[in-house]
Design a protein around this motif. Structure first.
Motif, PDB file in Angstrom:
ATOM      1  N   UNK A  93      28.417  11.646  -6.180  1.00 48.74           N
ATOM      2  CA  UNK A  93      29.735  12.240  -6.354  1.00 48.74           C
ATOM      3  C   UNK A  93      30.791  11.228  -5.943  1.00 48.74           C
ATOM      4  N   UNK A  94      31.920  11.290  -6.645  1.00 52.36           N
ATOM      5  CA  UNK A  94      33.025  10.418  -6.296  1.00 52.36           C
ATOM      6  C   UNK A  94      34.123  11.247  -5.644  1.00 52.36           C
ATOM      7  N   UNK A  95      34.561  10.817  -4.475  1.00 48.36           N
ATOM      8  CA  UNK A  95      35.654  11.497  -3.783  1.00 48.36           C
ATOM      9  C   UNK A  95      36.625  10.455  -3.277  1.00 48.36           C
ATOM     10  N   UNK A  96      37.907  10.661  -3.605  1.00 54.89           N
ATOM     11  CA  UNK A  96      38.952   9.715  -3.197  1.00 54.89           C
ATOM     12  C   UNK A  96      38.597   8.282  -3.586  1.00 54.89           C
ATOM     13  N   UNK A  97      38.037   8.141  -4.785  1.00 54.19           N
ATOM     14  CA  UNK A  97      37.758   6.802  -5.294  1.00 54.19           C
ATOM     15  C   UNK A  97      36.531   6.133  -4.715  1.00 54.19           C
ATOM     16  N   UNK A  98      35.741   6.904  -3.945  1.00 55.23           N
ATOM     17  CA  UNK A  98      34.515   6.319  -3.380  1.00 55.23           C
ATOM     18  C   UNK A  98      33.309   7.107  -3.824  1.00 55.23           C
ATOM     19  N   UNK A 158      25.190   1.527   6.774  1.00 57.43           N
ATOM     20  CA  UNK A 158      25.727   1.596   5.417  1.00 57.43           C
ATOM     21  C   UNK A 158      25.149   2.791   4.662  1.00 57.43           C
ATOM     22  N   UNK A 159      23.864   3.046   4.868  1.00 60.87           N
ATOM     23  CA  UNK A 159      23.236   4.184   4.192  1.00 60.87           C
ATOM     24  C   UNK A 159      23.902   5.491   4.607  1.00 60.87           C
ATOM     25  N   UNK A 160      24.170   5.636   5.892  1.00 66.64           N
ATOM     26  CA  UNK A 160      24.814   6.867   6.378  1.00 66.64           C
ATOM     27  C   UNK A 160      26.255   6.955   5.873  1.00 66.64           C
ATOM     28  N   UNK A 161      26.945   5.831   5.842  1.00 67.16           N
ATOM     29  CA  UNK A 161      28.349   5.833   5.432  1.00 67.16           C
ATOM     30  C   UNK A 161      28.516   6.172   3.954  1.00 67.16           C
ATOM     31  N   UNK A 162      27.481   5.921   3.154  1.00 73.59           N
ATOM     32  CA  UNK A 162      27.580   6.181   1.715  1.00 73.59           C
ATOM     33  C   UNK A 162      26.828   7.446   1.314  1.00 73.59           C
ATOM     34  N   UNK A 163      26.426   8.230   2.308  1.00 74.33           N
ATOM     35  CA  UNK A 163      25.724   9.501   2.083  1.00 74.33           C
ATOM     36  C   UNK A 163      26.771  10.597   2.068  1.00 74.33           C
ATOM     37  N   UNK A 164      26.720  11.496   1.095  1.00 76.59           N
ATOM     38  CA  UNK A 164      27.709  12.567   1.044  1.00 76.59           C
ATOM     39  C   UNK A 164      27.563  13.458   2.285  1.00 76.59           C
ATOM     40  N   UNK A 165      28.690  13.845   2.911  1.00 75.35           N
ATOM     41  CA  UNK A 165      28.619  14.632   4.157  1.00 75.35           C
ATOM     42  C   UNK A 165      27.775  15.897   4.032  1.00 75.35           C
TER      43      UNK A 165
END
Ligand SMILES: [Zn+2]
Length: 132
Positions: A118-123, A53-60
């Motif tokens: 940052x928010x991108x595409x609603x996430x 989850x931490x990786x999935x919510x980390x900005x690329x």
């Protein structure tokens, strides 16, 4: 009045049950609506050792290749959110200042951070933070 089950309280300290707070976010069922909600869910992920989850919510742009939380055994014992700027639904960015308390090697410590989201595409995504 119903008694709350202590062990199921959300680690983020919201006073809600895990299943009514960060649990659905970690399960991918309900994306965080605000930067603060994402920050809280990431704290909970640290507390529960949820590296995916931490990786999935980390900005690329700042995401590490991997995490190994078990290598650095820290027990997260409390969170307080001090202030937020922006980070609401519809905003493009937000900042959240928080203090997280932990125990490591029998010692208590605290981490104060000003995190950027940052928010991108609603996430919402975690970008980076200044430890203060
Ligand atoms: Zn929570």
């Amino acid at each position: 009045m119903k008694k709350r089950v202590k062990s199921a309280d959300c680690p983020c300290g919201s006073g809600l049950l895990l299943s009514a707070c960060c649990g659905p976010r970690l399960a991918g069922e309900r994306p965080a609506e605000t930067a603060e909600a994402l920050m809280r869910s990431r704290y909970t992920a640290y507390a529960l050792g949820d590296e995916a989850y931490l990786l999935a919510t980390w900005h690329p742009s700042t995401r590490p290749d991997g995490l190994d939380l078990a290598a650095d055994p820290v027990k997260w014992v409390g969170l307080s959110v001090e202030s937020c700027t922006g980070g609401q639904a519809g905003d493009a960015e937000g900042r959240v200042c928080f203090v997280a308390r932990y125990k490591a090697g029998g010692r208590a410590g605290r981490l104060a951070e000003d995190s950027r989201f940052l928010s991108e595409d609603g996430r919402w995504y975690y970008v980076d933070g200044e430890v203060g």
